[in-house]
Write an enzyme that holds these catalytic residues in place. Structure first.
Site, short mmCIF file in Angstrom:
data_model
loop_
_atom_site.label_atom_id
_atom_site.label_comp_id
_atom_site.label_asym_id
_atom_site.label_seq_id
_atom_site.Cartn_x
_atom_site.Cartn_y
_atom_site.Cartn_z
N HIS A 96 46.41 51.33 39.42
CA HIS A 96 45.07 50.88 39.77
C HIS A 96 44.72 51.59 41.08
O HIS A 96 45.55 51.70 41.98
CB HIS A 96 45.01 49.37 39.96
CG HIS A 96 45.12 48.61 38.68
ND1 HIS A 96 45.36 47.27 38.65
CD2 HIS A 96 45.02 49.00 37.39
CE1 HIS A 96 45.41 46.86 37.39
NE2 HIS A 96 45.21 47.89 36.61
N ASP B 1 43.22 50.95 43.78
CA ASP B 1 43.43 50.33 45.09
C ASP B 1 44.90 50.38 45.52
O ASP B 1 45.22 50.01 46.65
CB ASP B 1 42.90 48.90 45.12
CG ASP B 1 43.53 47.99 44.09
OD1 ASP B 1 43.94 48.47 43.02
OD2 ASP B 1 43.62 46.77 44.36
N HIS B 2 45.78 50.87 44.67
CA HIS B 2 47.20 50.98 45.01
C HIS B 2 47.64 52.42 45.25
O HIS B 2 48.74 52.64 45.76
CB HIS B 2 48.06 50.35 43.91
CG HIS B 2 47.91 48.88 43.85
ND1 HIS B 2 48.80 48.02 44.44
CD2 HIS B 2 46.93 48.11 43.31
CE1 HIS B 2 48.39 46.78 44.25
NE2 HIS B 2 47.26 46.81 43.57
N HIS C 283 51.58 50.46 40.55
CA HIS C 283 50.88 50.70 39.29
C HIS C 283 49.66 51.56 39.57
O HIS C 283 49.31 51.80 40.73
CB HIS C 283 50.51 49.39 38.58
CG HIS C 283 49.64 48.48 39.38
ND1 HIS C 283 50.11 47.71 40.42
CD2 HIS C 283 48.32 48.22 39.30
CE1 HIS C 283 49.12 47.01 40.93
NE2 HIS C 283 48.01 47.31 40.27
#
Length: 109
Positions: A48, A50-51, A46
Site C-alpha cells: 500500500h 502509505d507504506h 505490504h
C-alpha cells in the site's frame, strides 16, 4: 498536521532498521536526528502506498550522499519490480548494492 505516513526506526545495539517508508520519512528522520546512512535493513510490510512511497526518494538520497555500503531490503514480491521500473525510467543507478529479499507478508514466520 500531526499525522504522518507509516515509518518506524528500530535501533538494536549499533544497527538501525527501518520498518516501512511512507512519504515524508526522510523529513521525519531529519527531525529526529536519525542518520539514514546508518540504516542497514529496510522492511516493507505490504504494497500500500502509505507504506512504501517514500522508499524511492530515500534510496535516491542515500545514493546522492555517497552511500557505498550495501543495503538489505525485505518486502513483498513485486516491490523489486516497482523499484526496477522507477530506476529504469529515471535513469537511476545506485552507488551501493541493494539486496532485495522477497518475503511472503501474508504468512507469519
Amino acid at each position: 498536521m500531526d499525522r504522518h505516513h507509516t515509518a518506524q526506526v528500530l535501533t538494536v545495539a549499533n544497527s538501525q532498521y527501518l520498518i516501512d517508508c511512507g512519504e515524508g520519512t526522510q523529513r521525519r528522520l531529519l527531525e529526529h536526528k536519525i542518520r539514514h546512512q546508518r540504516i542497514q535493513n529496510i522492511f516493507i510490510s505490504h504494497l500500500h502506498g502509505d507504506h512504501f512511497f517514500g522508499l524511492f526518494g530515500l534510496l535516491g538520497t542515500m545514493h546522492l550522499n555517497g552511500r557505498t555500503e550495501p543495503l538489505r531490503l525485505f518486502g513483498p514480491a513485486g516491490l523489486d519490480e516497482v523499484l526496477t521500473t522507477q530506476f529504469r525510467h529515471s535513469h537511476t543507478q545506485l552507488s551501493f548494492e541493494l539486496d532485495f529479499t522477497p518475503v511472503d507478508t501474508t504468512q507469519h514466520g
